[in-house]
Design an enzyme around this catalytic site. Structure first.
Site, mmCIF file in Angstrom:
data_model
loop_
_atom_site.group_PDB
_atom_site.id
_atom_site.type_symbol
_atom_site.label_atom_id
_atom_site.label_comp_id
_atom_site.label_asym_id
_atom_site.label_seq_id
_atom_site.Cartn_x
_atom_site.Cartn_y
_atom_site.Cartn_z
ATOM 1 N N GLY A 11 0.825 -1.212 0.000
ATOM 2 C CA GLY A 11 0.000 0.000 0.000
ATOM 3 C C GLY A 11 0.855 1.255 0.000
ATOM 4 O O GLY A 11 1.686 1.449 0.883
ATOM 5 N N GLY A 13 -0.350 4.328 0.343
ATOM 6 C CA GLY A 13 -1.163 5.413 0.895
ATOM 7 C C GLY A 13 -0.343 6.148 1.948
ATOM 8 O O GLY A 13 0.891 6.064 1.972
ATOM 9 N N PHE A 14 -1.023 6.847 2.842
ATOM 10 C CA PHE A 14 -0.305 7.615 3.865
ATOM 11 C C PHE A 14 0.568 6.707 4.739
ATOM 12 O O PHE A 14 1.710 7.047 5.052
ATOM 13 C CB PHE A 14 -1.303 8.365 4.758
ATOM 14 C CG PHE A 14 -1.954 9.533 4.081
ATOM 15 C CD1 PHE A 14 -1.254 10.707 3.873
ATOM 16 C CD2 PHE A 14 -3.266 9.468 3.652
ATOM 17 C CE1 PHE A 14 -1.843 11.797 3.258
ATOM 18 C CE2 PHE A 14 -3.877 10.550 3.033
ATOM 19 C CZ PHE A 14 -3.166 11.722 2.830
ATOM 20 N N GLY A 15 0.032 5.556 5.142
ATOM 21 C CA GLY A 15 0.765 4.664 6.047
ATOM 22 C C GLY A 15 1.965 4.025 5.372
ATOM 23 O O GLY A 15 3.091 4.043 5.898
ATOM 24 N N VAL A 79 -1.981 -7.324 -4.410
ATOM 25 C CA VAL A 79 -1.650 -8.357 -3.427
ATOM 26 C C VAL A 79 -2.909 -9.156 -3.112
ATOM 27 O O VAL A 79 -3.973 -8.586 -2.844
ATOM 28 C CB VAL A 79 -1.069 -7.719 -2.140
ATOM 29 C CG1 VAL A 79 -0.816 -8.780 -1.086
ATOM 30 C CG2 VAL A 79 0.212 -6.957 -2.461
ATOM 31 N N GLU A 170 -18.560 17.878 3.447
ATOM 32 C CA GLU A 170 -17.737 18.507 2.406
ATOM 33 C C GLU A 170 -18.354 18.334 1.021
ATOM 34 O O GLU A 170 -18.407 19.289 0.234
ATOM 35 C CB GLU A 170 -16.329 17.905 2.431
ATOM 36 C CG GLU A 170 -15.532 18.448 3.597
ATOM 37 C CD GLU A 170 -14.175 17.792 3.784
ATOM 38 O OE1 GLU A 170 -13.423 18.270 4.634
ATOM 39 O OE2 GLU A 170 -13.866 16.806 3.095
ATOM 40 N N GLN A 317 -3.427 11.169 9.803
ATOM 41 C CA GLN A 317 -2.377 11.279 10.820
ATOM 42 C C GLN A 317 -2.117 9.959 11.535
ATOM 43 O O GLN A 317 -0.969 9.648 11.876
ATOM 44 C CB GLN A 317 -2.749 12.350 11.856
ATOM 45 C CG GLN A 317 -2.141 13.701 11.572
ATOM 46 C CD GLN A 317 -0.617 13.680 11.459
ATOM 47 O OE1 GLN A 317 0.081 12.986 12.185
ATOM 48 N NE2 GLN A 317 -0.100 14.430 10.522
HETATM 49 C C1 LIG Z 1 -13.077 11.039 0.649
HETATM 50 C C2 LIG Z 1 -12.133 10.948 1.828
HETATM 51 C C3 LIG Z 1 -11.772 12.107 2.516
HETATM 52 C C4 LIG Z 1 -10.907 12.026 3.608
HETATM 53 N N1 LIG Z 1 -10.567 13.179 4.265
HETATM 54 C C5 LIG Z 1 -9.699 13.113 5.297
HETATM 55 C C6 LIG Z 1 -9.266 14.297 5.951
HETATM 56 O O1 LIG Z 1 -9.680 15.399 5.610
HETATM 57 N N2 LIG Z 1 -8.388 14.152 6.982
HETATM 58 C C7 LIG Z 1 -7.909 12.922 7.395
HETATM 59 O O2 LIG Z 1 -7.104 12.848 8.315
HETATM 60 N N3 LIG Z 1 -8.309 11.808 6.787
HETATM 61 C C8 LIG Z 1 -9.175 11.865 5.749
HETATM 62 N N4 LIG Z 1 -9.558 10.716 5.127
HETATM 63 C C9 LIG Z 1 -9.037 9.433 5.634
HETATM 64 C C10 LIG Z 1 -7.611 9.205 5.179
HETATM 65 O O3 LIG Z 1 -7.510 9.464 3.797
HETATM 66 C C11 LIG Z 1 -7.223 7.776 5.515
HETATM 67 O O4 LIG Z 1 -7.313 7.625 6.902
HETATM 68 C C12 LIG Z 1 -5.806 7.482 5.043
HETATM 69 O O5 LIG Z 1 -5.743 7.564 3.642
HETATM 70 C C13 LIG Z 1 -5.377 6.100 5.511
HETATM 71 O O6 LIG Z 1 -4.106 5.825 5.003
HETATM 72 P P1 LIG Z 1 -3.705 4.318 4.686
HETATM 73 O O7 LIG Z 1 -2.279 4.360 4.264
HETATM 74 O O8 LIG Z 1 -4.095 3.436 5.796
HETATM 75 O O9 LIG Z 1 -4.632 3.897 3.476
HETATM 76 P P2 LIG Z 1 -4.788 4.529 2.030
HETATM 77 O O10 LIG Z 1 -4.321 5.930 1.978
HETATM 78 O O11 LIG Z 1 -6.185 4.227 1.617
HETATM 79 O O12 LIG Z 1 -3.784 3.668 1.136
HETATM 80 C C14 LIG Z 1 -3.979 2.303 0.929
HETATM 81 C C15 LIG Z 1 -3.233 1.904 -0.320
HETATM 82 O O13 LIG Z 1 -3.221 0.489 -0.394
HETATM 83 C C16 LIG Z 1 -3.439 0.106 -1.736
HETATM 84 N N5 LIG Z 1 -3.991 -1.252 -1.716
HETATM 85 C C17 LIG Z 1 -5.121 -1.665 -1.099
HETATM 86 N N6 LIG Z 1 -5.299 -2.984 -1.279
HETATM 87 C C18 LIG Z 1 -4.262 -3.408 -2.030
HETATM 88 C C19 LIG Z 1 -3.892 -4.679 -2.557
HETATM 89 N N7 LIG Z 1 -4.613 -5.760 -2.337
HETATM 90 N N8 LIG Z 1 -2.763 -4.760 -3.318
HETATM 91 C C20 LIG Z 1 -2.013 -3.640 -3.557
HETATM 92 N N9 LIG Z 1 -2.325 -2.428 -3.087
HETATM 93 C C21 LIG Z 1 -3.424 -2.312 -2.328
HETATM 94 C C22 LIG Z 1 -4.385 1.146 -2.257
HETATM 95 O O14 LIG Z 1 -4.307 1.242 -3.666
HETATM 96 C C23 LIG Z 1 -3.892 2.420 -1.576
HETATM 97 O O15 LIG Z 1 -2.950 3.097 -2.358
HETATM 98 C C24 LIG Z 1 -10.409 10.769 4.014
HETATM 99 C C25 LIG Z 1 -10.755 9.613 3.316
HETATM 100 C C26 LIG Z 1 -11.611 9.702 2.220
HETATM 101 C C27 LIG Z 1 -11.977 8.468 1.463
#
Ligand SMILES: Cc1cc2nc3c(=O)[nH]c(=O)nc-3n(C[C@H](O)[C@H](O)[C@H](O)COP(=O)(O)OP(=O)(O)OC[C@H]3O[C@@H](n4cnc5c(N)ncnc54)[C@H](O)[C@@H]3O)c2cc1C
Length: 447
Positions: A11, A13-15, A79, A170, A317
């Site tokens: 992933g 994403g942020f994490g 994955v 929003e 965060q």
């Molecule tokens: C519309 C919306 C608005 C938001 N607004 C805010 C905000 O204003 N402030 C705030 O703090 N939070 C906000 N959030 C929440 C925040 O975006 C999430 O908490 C944050 O993105 C979590 O990060 P993460 O790394 O866990 O997951 P994500 O950022 O979702 O990243 C997960 C990644 O894993 C990848 N992935 C998933 N499954 C697989 C797989 N099987 N194989 C390969 N890759 C995979 C995905 O493609 C993605 O790139 C918002 C969320 C949404 C949907």
């Protein structure tokens, strides 16, 4: 040759990104796998959906982030599971990836709570594809109404947003602004003011985790901007052209945006691990997965205890700080130092309602509403966006929108055959379709 421990991160994403960034100069090899070749800045997806920003403004090519880091290897792939015995990550149509350490940061997906018709007819807002699909659909409905005004009587311009959390607020605020200030001028041959934005929340307040004053401000501001806010209203089912409520009333609509809940991503269900609320992977205090000391889960996919029986919310965060923490735990293990529990530092929460209107709740009981909260919201989102080009582009777009009331990309990129029929949901790997029960995202701002 000295063996460099191999850290596989699932992933971008942020994490996942914050884990990889923290490890990029350490004595490890990092393999960062994502189904997309880009990182999505989810907090601004609603602006793509409502024609405020371009899709490329809120996404960043993952390889570009690590072009100078020769020991970070980016892989695009889906994955499908983890082979714990063989210490390998399994990928669809590709060779497995062996790991010494594993970080699962696969995020979440939309949760429809099993509501009949939601999977088929509701519009989720979780990925870039979702945002573009929604934008196409909204604009297409206006085109259809302009071509055949009688459709307005059938509810073609009723936009229903389900979920009174930050995302719902929003989306509703931005939609009202788009219609009232922009489409009104574009469609001078259509009585655009016959359209309605209806925000539906099953609980008694909007922004349930915020202070009552912030909640009241959000409701008041939305209503002043023409949004019909309906509290204590639960959705019972959705059909091709109606939404039905639990009190037996219904509303004609062809565009229902689902902002009512999320659950852990599909991968969490495929991994052999204990799961908690919303199917999220249960973790130890140091964020390792029970029974697998070399594997961790961070961000939305992890069920992280927050004391007093609660869990940390699904926020940027939490994911960013969690990513930094597991990177440090991996280095502690390699360097034979003791590990430590994850301690989340709450930096506050925000939600924007529209132009010069937002709510912000910061540490030390600082509560802001109105223009100052809005400026804080703009600044923070710019800081956390990836890439100078994206920041400049977003800043120019926002300044332009603000000064001219003219929104940017009102483009229908994938014209639908008939806008008044259900939308063609993308069912590919990027799609955030299907769901099961879990709690929703409560509070935000990626600060
Ligand atoms: C519309 C919306 C608005 C938001 N607004 C805010 C905000 O204003 N402030 C705030 O703090 N939070 C906000 N959030 C929440 C925040 O975006 C999430 O908490 C944050 O993105 C979590 O990060 P993460 O790394 O866990 O997951 P994500 O950022 O979702 O990243 C997960 C990644 O894993 C990848 N992935 C998933 N499954 C697989 C797989 N099987 N194989 C390969 N890759 C995979 C995905 O493609 C993605 O790139 C918002 C969320 C949404 C949907």
């Amino acid at each position: 040759m000295v063996h460099r421990p191999r850290v596989v991160v699932i992933g971008a994403g942020f994490g996942g990104l914050s884990t990889a960034k923290r490890l990029e100069r350490r004595a490890v090899d990092v393999v960062l796998i994502d189904q997309h070749n880009y990182h999505t800045f989810q907090p601004l997806l609603y602006q793509v959906a409502t024609s405020g920003l371009n899709p490329a403004d809120v996404a960043y090519a993952t390889r570009g982030l690590f072009r100078r880091q020769r020991r970070v290897f980016v892989r695009k792939g889906l994955v499908t599971g983890v082979d714990w015995t063989g210490q390998r990550v399994l990928l669809r149509d590709e060779e497995p990836e062996a790991f010494d350490y594993l970080v699962i940061a696969a995020g979440s997906a939309t949760n429809y709570f099993g509501i009949p018709g939601a999977d088929e007819y509701a519009f989720p807002l979780y990925s870039l594809e979702d945002a573009i699909t929604l934008r196409n659909h909204i604009l297409s409905l206006f085109e259809s109404a302009a071509a055949e005004p009688a459709l307005v009587d059938q509810g073609v311009l009723n936009f229903v947003v389900v979920g009174g959390g930050p995302t719902g607020v929003e989306v509703a605020g931005a939609l009202a602004e788009l219609i009232d200030k922009v489409l009104e001028g574009d469609f001078h041959d259509l009585d655009v003011h016959r359209s309605n934005v209806i925000l539906v929340e099953q609980g008694p307040t909007l922004l349930s985790t915020f202070d009552p004053k912030s909640q009241a401000y959000a409701r008041r501001t939305l209503e002043q901007r023409g949004v019909d806010v309906r509290l204590n209203t639960a959705v019972d089912s959705i059909t091709v052209d109606h939404v039905h409520f639990a009190d037996a009333s219904s509303l004609p609509t062809r565009a229902l945006v689902w902002a009512a809940g999320i659950r852990a991503s599909d991968l969490a269900q495929r991994v052999e691990a204990t799961r908690g609320r919303g199917g999220r992977i249960t973790v130890e205090p140091d964020l390792s997965i029970p029974g697998h000391a070399n594997a961790f889960a961070v961000g939305d996919v992890a069920d992280i205890a927050a004391g007093r029986g609660g869990q940390l919310p699904q926020l940027a965060q939490v994911a960013i700080q969690g990513g930094h923490h597991v990177a440090e735990q991996i280095m502690c293990t390699i360097e034979r130092r003791p590990r430590s529990p994850f301690a989340y530092v709450d930096k506050g929460t925000m939600a924007t309602i529209g132009r010069r209107a937002a709510v912000a709740e910061l540490p030390r009981n600082i509560r802001l509403t109105g223009g100052i909260a809005w400026l804080a919201w703009l600044g923070l989102h710019l800081v956390y966006l990836l890439g100078v080009r994206n920041r400049v582009s977003v800043m120019v777009n926002w300044a332009w929108n603000y000064l001219t009331w003219d929104r940017g990309p009102r483009l229908i990129l994938r014209p639908e055959e008939l806008a008044t029929t259900p939308h063609p949901h993308a069912d590919g790997p990027g799609s955030s379709r299907s769901g099961s029960r879990s709690g929703g995202r409560s509070t935000r701002s990626p600060n």
